[in-house]
Design an enzyme around this catalytic site. Structure first.
Site, short mmCIF file in Angstrom:
data_model
loop_
_atom_site.label_atom_id
_atom_site.label_comp_id
_atom_site.label_asym_id
_atom_site.label_seq_id
_atom_site.Cartn_x
_atom_site.Cartn_y
_atom_site.Cartn_z
N ARG A 445 60.25 -25.25 16.71
CA ARG A 445 59.08 -25.04 17.56
C ARG A 445 58.30 -23.83 17.05
O ARG A 445 58.88 -22.80 16.74
CB ARG A 445 59.49 -24.82 19.03
CG ARG A 445 60.01 -26.06 19.72
CD ARG A 445 58.90 -27.07 19.95
NE ARG A 445 59.36 -28.29 20.63
CZ ARG A 445 59.75 -29.38 20.02
NH1 ARG A 445 59.78 -29.43 18.69
NH2 ARG A 445 60.12 -30.44 20.71
N ASP A 469 57.15 -26.11 9.44
CA ASP A 469 56.65 -27.43 9.81
C ASP A 469 55.95 -27.38 11.16
O ASP A 469 55.40 -28.37 11.61
CB ASP A 469 57.80 -28.44 9.87
CG ASP A 469 57.31 -29.87 10.09
OD1 ASP A 469 56.47 -30.32 9.29
OD2 ASP A 469 57.74 -30.51 11.06
N GLU A 474 49.41 -24.85 17.01
CA GLU A 474 49.11 -26.05 16.23
C GLU A 474 48.35 -27.11 17.01
O GLU A 474 47.76 -28.02 16.42
CB GLU A 474 50.41 -26.66 15.71
CG GLU A 474 51.28 -27.28 16.80
CD GLU A 474 52.57 -27.89 16.27
OE1 GLU A 474 52.82 -29.06 16.57
OE2 GLU A 474 53.31 -27.19 15.54
N HIS A 506 53.91 -30.66 11.06
CA HIS A 506 54.81 -31.28 12.03
C HIS A 506 55.25 -32.68 11.58
O HIS A 506 55.19 -33.65 12.34
CB HIS A 506 54.16 -31.36 13.40
CG HIS A 506 55.13 -31.23 14.54
ND1 HIS A 506 54.96 -30.37 15.58
CD2 HIS A 506 56.30 -31.87 14.78
CE1 HIS A 506 55.97 -30.47 16.42
NE2 HIS A 506 56.81 -31.39 15.96
#
Length: 543
Positions: A445, A469, A474, A506
């Site tokens: 996260r 990632d 985001e 992501h």
């Protein structure tokens, strides 16, 4: 007095107070104060719906109006109780709240009703003796209200003229909104007599938000396959590329469920709109649900399901790929080679993973798989979790404190859920504790890392490289194409321009196996809901 009477349109609703003032001796002065009974006339003339009524009907209602000045916090209507009165707000505000099942018992604020608003009127008008209040109605500060008892109001409606007038008023109200409602709630399932068995089945309607190409490509065939199996109900999934928020929640009016992804926002206001539109299920097509207000969902009677595990291997393997890219500079090398630059220099220099101290913070399912993979490199494995795992220990992992991890680790993997206790695990205070040149990998996260601290650590050299990632802000950007748009997030711009950061959008979960599992589990959650299961009765429920 006659002059005042003419201006006021009559004496109804007024009272006279004669004041006798004994000044001295037998001298007496008489005064007359004319005072409106409780400003009832002004209240009803400014009230929602009631202002349209005729003067005779208004006058009859005024006769049964009772003024009240409740103290702040007083409950005038209690959720779940029979509505036996309606309330007109003259001044101040009433606050509507929903009760919750949380331990602290704090109610959930919904909205406020200001001067001129009416609550409970349509319930009382409908003569529904078993109609229960949807929410609590609580007095705000300095509120003045008028209360009309249902039994007394129903006596008024026995007058045929009044009943006909109220019916006409409701008809006008319905005409104003019916076209919009019909358009919103229109259903392709309306059929003529003699239609096929397929068309007679009960339909579970789902609005799928934040739809990208892969969502339709993967869900549509599986929904069709399910419908072809001939069960007692069928699924109808409609799609929108818009993300769920309060202004887009109206898209789901008339639907049974919504299907959401990681960046959809299901806060209190949004969930209220969904529940008012008939939605009963929030089906997350992911594991995380931190953007869903589960307290509000419970209060509105919504069930929330998720896909608890699709492919933990996908996320763990992606974390390893980020580590190798950061360490061996493959992202830089690939660009150089494509530009016919085949040289080697210190900009491509990496290190052996073998023999290094590697920490995995968070040893749930994904963390455990990561420990198995990374142990194959021959590393000194450290771990941190509130619950220690025997399998990790069997791999040679040693559970230590966060401080020891910061001090000893050459590589740190963040595999924790985002909770209040884990938010900004990497922050400015942690930087001085870190081993110089540490590589940090985060596929869990974005909020686990304070981005300002990360950028500061990279500039100072404390952090040698980072593979991400996820990013704490985001939501506006990930899963969107910004190649021809301007990015305004300065921290994101700083990360994109730093060649010691490898950032993916992501995609750690994005493997064929994971997507197949997401689709199948989501459809399973929908069919369990359609079969009558609710709340914790569903295997993959959150609430």
């Amino acid at each position: 007095i006659d002059s005042i009477s003419r201006k006021a349109g009559g004496w109804r609703g007024w009272r006279f107070i004669f004041v006798v003032d004994f000044v001295a001796g037998d001298t007496v002065s008489y005064g007359c104060e004319v005072r409106q009974l409780t400003m009832a006339k002004l209240a009803i003339d400014n009230a929602q719906w009631l202002s349209e009524l005729s003067e005779p009907l208004k006058n009859d209602i005024m006769d049964i109006m009772t003024q009240a000045n409740p103290s702040e916090g007083d409950c005038l209507l209690k959720e779940g109780e029979i509505i036996d009165r309606f309330i007109i707000v003259e001044a101040g505000t009433l606050i509507r709240t929903k009760s919750t099942e949380e331990a602290d018992g704090a109610p959930l604020p919904l909205d406020e009703l200001g001067a001129g608003k009416v609550t409970g009127f349509l319930h009382v008008l409908g003569h529904h003796n078993d109609d229960k209040a949807f929410a609590n109605v609580v007095a705000g500060k300095d509120v003045k209200v008028w209360i009309v008892r249902g039994a007394e109001f129903q006596t008024i409606t026995e007058n045929p003229k009044h009943a006909n007038e109220l019916l006409n008023m409701l008809t006008r109200l319905l005409r104003k909104t019916s076209k919009i409602v019909r358009a919103t709630l229109r259903s392709p399932d309306i059929r003529a007599d003699g239609a096929s068995r397929e068309e007679t089945r009960r339909t579970i309607k789902i609005m799928c938000y934040d739809t990208t190409s892969w969502v339709r490509e993967k869900f549509e065939p599986q929904v069709q396959k399910f419908n072809n199996e001939g069960t007692d109900f069928k699924l109808q999934m409609d799609y929108t590329s818009d993300r769920l928020e309060m202004k887009t929640a109206k898209y789901a009016a008339g639907y049974d469920a919504v299907c959401l992804f990681v960046n959809d926002t299901a806060d209190t206001d949004t969930l209220w709109v969904l529940s008012m539109g008939g939605v009963k299920l929030i089906a997350m097509r992911c594991a995380g649900f931190d953007r869903v207000d589960t307290k509000a969902a419970k209060a509105f009677g919504l069930t929330v399901t998720r896909v608890p595990a699709y492919s933990p291997y996908a996320v763990a393997e992606h974390a390893i790929s980020l580590l190798m890219a950061v360490n061996r500079k493959t992202h830089i090398a690939s660009v150089r080679v494509k530009m016919s630059n085949f040289s080697l220099d210190s900009g491509l220099l990496g290190m052996d993973i073998h023999g290094k101290t590697v920490a995995v913070m968070g040893t749930g399912k994904i963390g455990q798989i990561l420990c198995k993979i990374i142990s194959g490199f021959g590393v000194n494995l450290l771990a941190y979790d509130v619950f220690e795992n025997d399998e990790v220990k069997s791999l040679g992992g040693k559970y230590v404190s966060k401080e020891e991890i910061y001090k000893q680790s050459d590589i740190i993997f963040l595999m924790m859920p985002l909770l209040q206790a884990t938010r900004h695990t990497i922050n400015e205070d942690v930087l001085p504790m870190l081993k110089k040149g540490v590589i940090i990998i985060n596929t869990s996260r974005g909020g686990l890392i304070d981005t300002n601290a990360l950028i500061s650590g990279l500039h100072s050299g404390i952090i040698g490289g980072c593979g991400l990632d996820v990013y704490e802000n985001e939501g506006e950007y990930f899963f969107q194409d910004y190649s021809s748009k301007s990015i305004k997030d300065e921290r994101l711009i700083a990360m994109l321009g730093n060649n010691r950061i490898v950032l993916t959008a992501h995609q750690a979960f994005f493997t064929k196996e994971a997507i197949d599992k997401i689709v199948s589990t989501t459809i399973e959650n929908l069919t369990n809901f359609a079969s009558g299961l609710r709340g914790n009765e569903l295997p993959n429920s959150v609430c």
